[in-house]
Design a protein around this motif. Structure first.
Motif: not given
Length: 257
Positions: A126, A130, A133
């Motif tokens: 995760r 992230h 991004t």
């Protein structure tokens, strides 16, 4: 900009030590991990008196993170995206003076194998998603905190003793390298080549006086933040005090834009 990260191992239990250190060091941004209290019980007033804006994310007795900043924090994120059912308090992120900054407390993962290790690896996936991004935004990003990852053999006093530990397992280290391969810079290693630079010493077995430590607290920087990297140091002083945390602060310095 001076940014510090510190796993305080209970904000309330260490409060006098923390306040003294902040008064002496005066970082612009402070990232805490393992505050070990619910959000409402975090001693925010004591830090506000020092001029900090406080964003804490806590839970009873375990985990918990905080981001303190002298300038206001904007666009605050209080959970790592990707697993809505995850209620553990391990992540807070905000923009401070144009820099996107996160305080993270990555899961320990022991024992191996088991659900705790599987959770650690999922959490790292995760974080990878992230971080990708964030990097796409092409802004200064600082991901600081207790990663519970020993990146290399030289980052632990005994690689043999930790060969099967979740902090040093090949799977964990591979996921940490994957973060770096996205284009993130590990700030301390970018500036230092020493082999006995540790940030954590267990309370047991005389680890501190024998310097039997681990380097598990890290800053990862986007290219836009790495371009401003001016310093990164480990302050061993607080670990040697009475009633200390088992971690010690790491301090990052960024040049002005």
């Amino acid at each position: 900009m001076k940014i510090a990260t510190w796993n305080v191992n209970s904000a309330k239990a260490r409060l006098p030590l923390i306040i003294d250190w902040l008064r002496t060091t005066s970082p612009d941004v402070v990232l805490f991990q393992e505050i070990k209290c619910e959000t409402a019980a975090f001693p925010a007033a004591a830090f506000e008196e020092l001029g900090y804006h406080v964003n804490a994310v806590g839970q009873k007795a375990y985990n918990g993170v905080a981001l303190l900043s002298k300038a206001p924090a904007e666009d605050v994120l209080t959970r790592l995206p990707g697993e809505p059912e995850d209620e553990q308090a391990r992540y807070v992120e905000a923009t401070v003076s144009g820099v996107r900054i996160a305080s993270l407390y990555l899961p320990n993962g022991n024992p191996v194998p088991g659900e705790k290790f599987a959770y650690k690896l999922r959490w790292m996936d995760r974080l990878y998603d992230h971080a990708r991004t964030l990097l796409a935004r092409e802004i200064p990003v600082v991901l600081g905190g207790d990663y519970n990852i020993i990146p290399e053999a030289r980052d632990v006093f005994s690689p043999q003793a930790f060969a099967g530990d979740a902090l040093f397992r090949p799977e964990s280290r591979a996921k940490f390298r994957a973060l770096l391969n996205l284009g993130l810079t590990e700030a301390y290693r970018a500036l230092h080549d020493d082999d006995r630079a540790y940030t954590f010493w267990d309370y047991q077995a005389g680890s501190w006086p024998r310097d039997n430590g681990l380097r598990i607290d890290h800053f990862l920087l986007s290219p836009q933040a790495a371009d401003r990297l001016a310093g990164c140091s480990i302050d061993r002083g607080p670990r040697g005090l009475e009633k200390a945390s088992d971690h010690t602060p790491v301090v990052l310095e960024l040049r002005d834009a």
